[in-house]
Design a protein around this motif. Structure first.
Motif: not given
Length: 160
Positions: A35-37, A40-45, A55-58, A74-81
């Protein structure tokens, strides 16, 4: 096992009894990572910072620089969330068959027990294609195009 808990299955679905499906234990952590991966940031209001910026790297090229950036995001997102895991390593490799797919190998340990795990998450980029030069593509009015059109219009002849 209390530390991991239980939560809604993702995607939201029903179980065999018609109730909302719940997941627990290791499956809860796996679904949370996906779910985290997948967000995309900004997708959830109501939580605009939630998610992973891969997703910025597509449209980035499938090369070592992009792979390094994906591993970092991925590392930044998973360590945070995802506080229930200790992230051991993130390795991004290239699929041997599909040039547009990168495989993100996430190696982690569940914090409530010393149980190493891994999850492979496929990530797709738009592969680059060589665009043929203008001269190589027959254009209407070109001699090559006219020859091809005559060959198509001419009836086939049998050889006796």
């Amino acid at each position: 096992m209390e530390f991991i808990g239980r939560g809604l299955a993702f995607p939201v679905r029903t179980d065999a009894t018609g109730s909302v499906a719940l997941v627990g234990g290791d499956r809860e952590v796996v679904e949370s990572i996906r779910l985290i991966l997948g967000t995309s940031p900004g997708e959830r209001p109501m939580r605009p910072e939630f998610g992973c910026a891969i997703h910025d790297l597509v449209f980035a090229p499938a090369d070592a620089a992009t792979a390094g950036q994906i591993a970092y995001e991925v590392r930044i997102a998973l360590e945070r969330w995802e506080p229930r895991i200790t992230l051991d390593d993130v390795v991004v490799g290239f699929d041997a068959v599909d040039e547009g797919m990168l495989l993100i190998d996430i190696r982690y340990t569940l914090r409530d027990r010393n149980d190493p795990r891994n999850l492979v998450f496929p990530f797709y980029v738009i592969p680059t294609h060589d665009i043929p030069a203008h001269d190589a593509v027959p254009q209407p009015g070109d001699r090559l195009a006219e020859v091809d059109q005559r060959a198509i219009a001419a009836p086939a002849r049998e050889v006796s």
